[in-house]
Design a protein around this motif. Structure first.
Motif, PDB file in Angstrom:
ATOM      1  N   UNK A 247     -15.703  27.230 -35.285  1.00 34.18           N
ATOM      2  CA  UNK A 247     -14.400  27.623 -35.850  1.00 34.18           C
ATOM      3  C   UNK A 247     -14.392  27.406 -37.358  1.00 34.18           C
ATOM      4  N   UNK A 248     -14.963  26.260 -37.784  1.00 38.58           N
ATOM      5  CA  UNK A 248     -14.992  25.984 -39.228  1.00 38.58           C
ATOM      6  C   UNK A 248     -15.841  27.009 -39.952  1.00 38.58           C
ATOM      7  N   UNK A 249     -17.017  27.270 -39.401  1.00 34.35           N
ATOM      8  CA  UNK A 249     -17.889  28.271 -40.043  1.00 34.35           C
ATOM      9  C   UNK A 249     -17.223  29.645 -40.078  1.00 34.35           C
ATOM     10  N   UNK A 250     -16.516  29.982 -38.999  1.00 36.39           N
ATOM     11  CA  UNK A 250     -15.821  31.276 -38.963  1.00 36.39           C
ATOM     12  C   UNK A 250     -14.736  31.336 -40.034  1.00 36.39           C
TER      13      UNK A 250
ATOM     14  N   UNK B  77     -14.758  34.340 -44.480  1.00 32.02           N
ATOM     15  CA  UNK B  77     -13.938  35.160 -45.379  1.00 32.02           C
ATOM     16  C   UNK B  77     -14.032  34.712 -46.831  1.00 32.02           C
ATOM     17  N   UNK B  78     -13.740  33.416 -47.131  1.00 36.28           N
ATOM     18  CA  UNK B  78     -13.813  32.972 -48.538  1.00 36.28           C
ATOM     19  C   UNK B  78     -15.193  33.126 -49.139  1.00 36.28           C
ATOM     20  N   UNK B  79     -16.263  32.920 -48.318  1.00 35.21           N
ATOM     21  CA  UNK B  79     -17.617  33.008 -48.875  1.00 35.21           C
ATOM     22  C   UNK B  79     -18.049  34.454 -49.087  1.00 35.21           C
ATOM     23  N   UNK B  80     -17.620  35.352 -48.199  1.00 35.52           N
ATOM     24  CA  UNK B  80     -18.041  36.749 -48.312  1.00 35.52           C
ATOM     25  C   UNK B  80     -17.202  37.530 -49.320  1.00 35.52           C
TER      26      UNK B  80
END
Length: 397
Positions: free
Chosen positions: A11-14, A18-21
């Motif tokens: 869930x954290x990685x998901x 958005x912010x990283x991409x």
């Protein structure tokens, strides 16, 4: 299609995808949050800095300085203060400094030379003083030095600013005639502000005066005690100072140098209310900005929501992802905004030679508020979007 199970780490990685991409989008979204928190921090800090600066100036003028002196009894005679009075006052809560101004015989005056007729006193007086007096009145030295443990027992004198001017003394090292003896001038004070009694006086060290000038049988040695209280405690200290100075007699005078104490309290209350009001306005405006930023950021991604729902993502997973993104963006913006607001307060204050005052609760609370507002702002559209069917969500994209 069966729903996909995700662990907390997933869930954290998901949520960070958005912010990283979309770094530019993340920066712009965080900027909206940062502006709100920066406004909150800057307004609160500027108000607190100005309040502290004004109150410090009032304190420097004597707003928190009390004068305790002997009072008149029923027989219209002065009731002397006991020798224990300074120590008793120092034990009071909120009392920071106590300075002792001692009496000398009436015929002790200060002259420029021994050739000046005794009657030409020029309106100057002579007192004994302990080393703590200068600190109590927050006085400063224009030249030379104040009494210390060594010079308080030597035949030297310190002149007030007015006394030095009337005597024509502008530097230390010269001698003046006091009570039939020569004294070397070791210090000259700056103006003591409202304490005019200090400006027009010459001072002898208390130890020297008690051993060589004051008669041995003289018990009434205290002329007045200068009591500096904590900045906000002048009124409470004044209520108990008389009883503390002389517990055996009610005839004690306790006065303040001016009405600055009342003005200080009124100013403090007014500026505190102003700071709270401005902070509330900034918080409201900042909260609206944060909410708007987060709502727009989430609603613009309904297409992605619909696609994930079509691939089997649960409603709770969709909501958790976007709330996580909201927390990330709000956290970045909150920290950046708090730092920017602190810089807005600190740089002008330091350039102006003042100490910046930034409330800790604002520096810490700003990012926390950003997170809370970000969660609330991101939760509503995320939950609403997660409840949409994949078909409707994709159609709305």
């Amino acid at each position: 299609m069966s729903a996909v199970r995700l662990s907390f780490a997933d869930q954290v990685r998901t949520a960070l995808i958005g912010p990283r991409s979309r770094p530019l989008r993340t920066v712009l979204s965080a900027l909206g949050v940062a502006v709100g928190i920066a406004a909150l921090t800057a307004i609160s800090g500027i108000a607190a800095t100005n309040r502290a600066q004004l109150l410090a100036e009032l304190d420097g003028l004597g707003a928190n300085l009390l004068v305790v002196s002997p009072g008149y009894g029923p027989d219209n005679q002065l009731v002397p203060l006991p020798e224990t009075a300074p120590g008793m006052l120092e034990r009071l809560d909120d009392v920071e400094e106590v300075g002792v101004l001692g009496k000398l015989p009436d015929d002790v005056h200060v002259y420029r030379t021994d050739l000046v007729p005794p009657g030409q006193t020029n309106g100057l007086t002579v007192y004994s003083a302990d080393p703590g007096l200068l600190s109590a009145i927050e006085g400063s030295i224009a030249a030379g030095e104040w009494f210390d443990e060594a010079t308080r027992g030597l035949p030297v004198t310190v002149l007030g600013s007015g006394a030095a001017s009337r005597l024509g003394v502008s530097e230390v090292g010269v001698r003046v005639w006091i009570g039939g003896a020569w004294y070397s001038v070791v210090g000259i004070l700056d103006s003591a502000g409202l304490a005019e009694q200090i400006d027009s006086a010459a001072f002898l060290g208390d130890r020297w005066a008690n051993e060589h000038v004051v008669p041995a049988d003289e018990t009434d040695r205290i002329d007045s005690l200068y009591v500096r209280s904590a900045p906000d405690a002048a009124s409470s200290v004044r209520d108990v100072a008389g009883r503390a100075a002389n517990p055996l007699s009610p005839y004690v005078q306790v006065s303040k140098l001016s009405d600055l104490a009342g003005a200080r309290e009124a100013t403090s209350d007014s500026l505190s209310g102003l700071a709270v009001g401005l902070a509330a306005i900034a918080l409201f405006v900042g909260g609206i900005g944060i909410a708007n930023t987060m709502v727009v950021a989430v609603l613009e991604r309904r297409g992605e929501i619909g696609l994930r729902r079509a691939l089997g993502a649960r409603s709770g997973q969709i909501a958790a992802q976007f709330v996580g993104e909201a927390i990330t963006i709000a956290g970045i913006g909150g920290v950046a905004g708090a730092a920017a607001g602190a810089a807005v307060v600190a740089v002008p204050a330091l350039l102006g030679g003042h100490s910046p005052v930034i409330p800790v609760e604002v520096v810490v609370g700003g990012p926390v508020i950003a997170l809370l507002v970000g969660i609330v702002a991101g939760l509503y559209p995320a939950v609403s979007a997660s409840r949409l069917s994949p078909t409707i969500a994709l159609r709305a994209a």
